[in-house]
Design a protein around this motif. Structure first.
Motif, PDB file in Angstrom:
ATOM      1  N   ASP A   1       1.435  -1.266   0.387  1.00 54.41           N
ATOM      2  CA  ASP A   1       0.103  -0.070  -0.016  1.00 54.41           C
ATOM      3  C   ASP A   1       1.144   1.009  -0.192  1.00 54.41           C
ATOM      4  O   ASP A   1       1.399   1.707   0.642  1.00 54.41           O
ATOM      5  CB  ASP A   1      -1.057  -0.290   1.094  1.00 54.41           C
ATOM      6  CG  ASP A   1      -2.003   0.994   0.857  1.00 54.41           C
ATOM      7  OD1 ASP A   1      -2.180   2.212   0.951  1.00 54.41           O
ATOM      8  OD2 ASP A   1      -2.898   0.553   1.909  1.00 54.41           O
ATOM      9  N   LEU A   2       1.384   1.770  -1.000  1.00 51.43           N
ATOM     10  CA  LEU A   2       1.636   3.441  -0.991  1.00 51.43           C
ATOM     11  C   LEU A   2       1.097   4.140  -0.849  1.00 51.43           C
ATOM     12  O   LEU A   2       0.814   5.418  -0.961  1.00 51.43           O
ATOM     13  CB  LEU A   2       2.053   3.578  -2.363  1.00 51.43           C
ATOM     14  CG  LEU A   2       2.962   2.006  -3.265  1.00 51.43           C
ATOM     15  CD1 LEU A   2       2.013   2.185  -4.158  1.00 51.43           C
ATOM     16  CD2 LEU A   2       4.167   2.052  -2.552  1.00 51.43           C
ATOM     17  N   GLY A   3      -0.801   4.115  -0.053  1.00 50.68           N
ATOM     18  CA  GLY A   3      -1.627   5.174  -0.085  1.00 50.68           C
ATOM     19  C   GLY A   3      -2.195   5.604  -0.758  1.00 50.68           C
ATOM     20  O   GLY A   3      -3.640   6.400  -0.322  1.00 50.68           O
ATOM     21  N   GLN A   4      -2.258   4.250  -1.995  1.00 59.19           N
ATOM     22  CA  GLN A   4      -3.588   4.320  -2.914  1.00 59.19           C
ATOM     23  C   GLN A   4      -4.602   3.171  -2.228  1.00 59.19           C
ATOM     24  O   GLN A   4      -5.880   3.798  -2.556  1.00 59.19           O
ATOM     25  CB  GLN A   4      -3.255   4.113  -4.052  1.00 59.19           C
ATOM     26  CG  GLN A   4      -3.346   2.451  -4.135  1.00 59.19           C
ATOM     27  CD  GLN A   4      -1.610   1.752  -3.478  1.00 59.19           C
ATOM     28  OE1 GLN A   4      -1.559   2.315  -2.031  1.00 59.19           O
ATOM     29  NE2 GLN A   4      -1.509   0.750  -4.102  1.00 59.19           N
ATOM     30  N   GLY A   5      -4.647   2.786  -0.956  1.00 56.89           N
ATOM     31  CA  GLY A   5      -5.776   2.342  -0.484  1.00 56.89           C
ATOM     32  C   GLY A   5      -5.590   0.427  -0.332  1.00 56.89           C
ATOM     33  O   GLY A   5      -6.785   0.229  -0.431  1.00 56.89           O
ATOM     34  N   MET A   6      -4.664   0.492  -0.708  1.00 57.12           N
ATOM     35  CA  MET A   6      -4.647  -1.452  -0.664  1.00 57.12           C
ATOM     36  C   MET A   6      -5.451  -1.924   0.241  1.00 57.12           C
ATOM     37  O   MET A   6      -5.615  -2.414   0.208  1.00 57.12           O
ATOM     38  CB  MET A   6      -3.320  -1.525  -1.721  1.00 57.12           C
ATOM     39  CG  MET A   6      -3.355  -3.241  -1.594  1.00 57.12           C
ATOM     40  SD  MET A   6      -3.822  -3.682  -3.002  1.00 57.12           S
ATOM     41  CE  MET A   6      -1.967  -3.095  -4.193  1.00 57.12           C
ATOM     42  N   LYS A   7      -4.431  -1.549   1.680  1.00 53.07           N
ATOM     43  CA  LYS A   7      -4.820  -2.404   2.872  1.00 53.07           C
ATOM     44  C   LYS A   7      -6.488  -2.367   2.078  1.00 53.07           C
ATOM     45  O   LYS A   7      -7.245  -2.895   3.826  1.00 53.07           O
ATOM     46  CB  LYS A   7      -4.065  -1.741   3.855  1.00 53.07           C
ATOM     47  CG  LYS A   7      -2.525  -2.040   3.767  1.00 53.07           C
ATOM     48  CD  LYS A   7      -1.866  -1.661   5.311  1.00 53.07           C
ATOM     49  CE  LYS A   7      -1.196  -2.567   5.958  1.00 53.07           C
ATOM     50  NZ  LYS A   7      -0.335  -1.729   6.650  1.00 53.07           N
ATOM     51  N   GLN A   8      -7.176  -1.242   2.415  1.00 53.51           N
ATOM     52  CA  GLN A   8      -8.540  -0.577   2.876  1.00 53.51           C
ATOM     53  C   GLN A   8      -9.548  -1.519   2.180  1.00 53.51           C
ATOM     54  O   GLN A   8     -10.042  -2.235   2.669  1.00 53.51           O
ATOM     55  CB  GLN A   8      -8.633   0.309   2.522  1.00 53.51           C
ATOM     56  CG  GLN A   8     -10.244   1.334   2.840  1.00 53.51           C
ATOM     57  CD  GLN A   8     -10.287   0.629   4.591  1.00 53.51           C
ATOM     58  OE1 GLN A   8      -9.946   0.691   5.732  1.00 53.51           O
ATOM     59  NE2 GLN A   8     -12.176   0.526   4.827  1.00 53.51           N
TER      60      GLN A   8
END
Ligand code: FES
Ligand code: FES
Lengths: 342, 157
Positions: A45-52
């Protein structure tokens, strides 16, 4: 000497993921001692929201609250295999892998619950809040936590699932050159309005209007966040950023943030966005994802708007004041393209 | 030769040993262990290291640590009170003003310095206050909106 307004548009058909030897992602889902679940993933997750987004997919599939899912993307040495976070593939590829893993884990979870309740797993349903119920028998239920702990301590069962999503290599047809690089496509259309100063060559983006079709928006606020930030990056690519302004001679390149130009908070344009959702048949809950497409249509839309404003076709990036002035000079001045009275 | 420097960090007295020429960012991150100010460029060009010294926003990477002797220094680590987030922190969350989050500590401290001296800033004043802070991800708009929203809600904190 004056400022000219112009409007340009661009539309794109954007492949999700890539196909260089096949495009696989893996995920593992398992229950923790607390009866909550962990997703192990190597997609970062680079901040794009992969984890969420993967957390939502896992929770939805298992039928548990989102707070009960942890996503661990910590380490590509020890995690399952993933090609990576690029090519706008995260939601679709990693999301599909998580979906498959969570489905398998759900199957084991329901088997464990069925054994405790002495019913058939096929008669069980989840309520999305962490309870497993017997369909048609309201009083008969067990919590996910109880079922997971029964699996662990009584039944000797691992509540876990494995998932892989693989888009196999699509070879190039030697006769026709045809191949199928992606399994689904997202779409966008963008209108940019610019102002071009024919004395300084400075291009200002005045406003942006866009429509994006990106499958189901699994997290609408994060989709919007991506589209707003990505469009800024598109403007930056179009007008400001380059590591090698005098390519192929790299000597005059920007070496740091003092010399590498990016637009600041004072340089942003109002951006009106419409999101259209056409769920992808092979996407996790229909998702394709915004990805790099956020930045892409801005660039040709801005270039077209410059043509509309002053009649010069800019074909190298970034479109700096110097390049605009040279083009205007070669053309013998600004030649607005639009018809009068628009 | 190490020199001792003492200052107040988020209302707590701290003492660190620094080399002559060490900047405040190094003193905070490596000396005190407060890693909320980020190292982005180390040359005053990105704002990721923004902290507040004596009420003024400062780029910690180009502020001499020794010059902070006796000063009041504020970092993001001091913003939250127990479980309560600062209005700026809540507003950044509500407005999706962080993606990778690397610029966020500097943005919030630059914004706090603004709101401390001007509780009701205009949009232009907000833009000016964060003009030295680079964000790669958000396109700035959500950050500007978050700061304006925090200003509107700040009386409740
Ligand atoms: S690290 Fe201090 S301004 Fe970039
Ligand atoms: S959120 Fe990534 S740099 Fe601002």
């Amino acid at each position: 000497m004056s400022r000219h307004r112009g409007r340009g548009m661009a539309s794109i058909n954007y492949p999700i993921g890539m196909n260089l030897g096949g495009d696989p992602s893996q995920a593992l889902v398992h229950s923790n001692p607390s009866g909550k679940f962990t997703v192990a993933l190597s997609s970062i997750d680079l901040g794009q929201g992969m984890k969420q987004v993967t957390r939502q997919i896992c929770a939805e599939t298992l039928g548990i609250p989102i707070e009960d899912v942890f996503v661990d993307t910590a380490d590509s040495d020890t995690g399952p295999h993933c090609m990576g976070s690029f090519a706008s593939r995260g939601t679709h590829r990693a999301g599909n892998a998580v979906l498959a893993a969570a489905r398998e884990a759900r199957g084991v979870l329901l088997e464990a619950a069925a054994e405790e309740l002495e019913v058939d797993p096929g008669d069980l349903e989840t309520d999305g809040r962490g309870t497993i119920r017997v369909r048609g028998a309201p009083g008969k239920s067990i919590t996910v936590k109880e079922a997971a702990q029964a699996g662990q301590f009584k039944q000797g069962r691992t509540i876990a699932g494995r998932g892989i999503f693989l888009v196999p290599l699509s070879p190039v047809d030697p006769e026709t050159g045809e191949m199928s690089p992606a399994t689904c496509y997202a779409h966008a259309a963008m209108v940019a309005e610019v102002e071009v100063d024919d004395e300084t060559g400075v291009v200002t983006v005045v406003r942006l209007d866009s429509a994006y079709e990106l499958g189901r928006a699994l997290n609408p606020r994060m989709v919007e966040q991506q589209l707003v930030g990505g469009a800024w990056m598109g403007v930056s690519h179009a007008l400001y950023e380059t590591p090698e302004p005098y390519y192929p001679d790299p000597k005059a390149g920007g070496r740091d943030f003092v010399e590498y130009l990016m637009p600041g908070p004072g340089d942003i344009a109002p951006h009106d966005i419409a999101v259209l959702e056409r769920p992808a048949p092979d996407g996790p809950y229909g998702g394709k994802g915004p990805g790099e497409m956020c930045a892409n249509p801005v660039i040709p839309a801005v270039a077209n708007a410059i043509f509309d404003a002053v009649g010069v076709r800019m074909d190298t990036l970034p479109i700096t004041p110097e390049k605009v002035l040279r083009a205007l000079k070669a053309q013998g001045g600004a030649r607005p393209q639009h018809r009068a009275g628009r | 030769m190490k020199t001792p420097v003492q200052f107040r960090l988020n209302d707590q007295p701290v003492a660190v040993f620094v080399d002559g020429g060490d900047n405040l960012l190094t003193a905070l991150r490596d000396g005190v262990g407060d890693v909320t100010p980020k190292f982005g460029c180390g040359q005053g060009a990105c704002g990721a290291c923004t902290v507040i010294v004596e009420g003024e926003p400062r780029l910690a990477c180009i502020t001499l640590a020794e010059a902070c002797e006796g000063a009041r220094v504020e970092t993001l680590a001091g913003l939250r009170r127990g479980p309560d987030l600062h209005p700026l922190q809540s507003a950044f969350m509500e407005h999706f003003a962080a993606q990778c989050g690397f610029c966020t500590p500097g943005m919030i401290m630059a914004a706090k310095a603004l709101l401390d001296r001007n509780p009701r800033p205009s949009r232009e004043e907000v833009v000016e206050a964060i003009a030295g802070n680079i964000c790669r991800c958000t396109g700035y708009e959500p950050i500007i909106e978050a700061i304006l929203a925090a200003a509107a809600s700040a009386r409740r904190y």
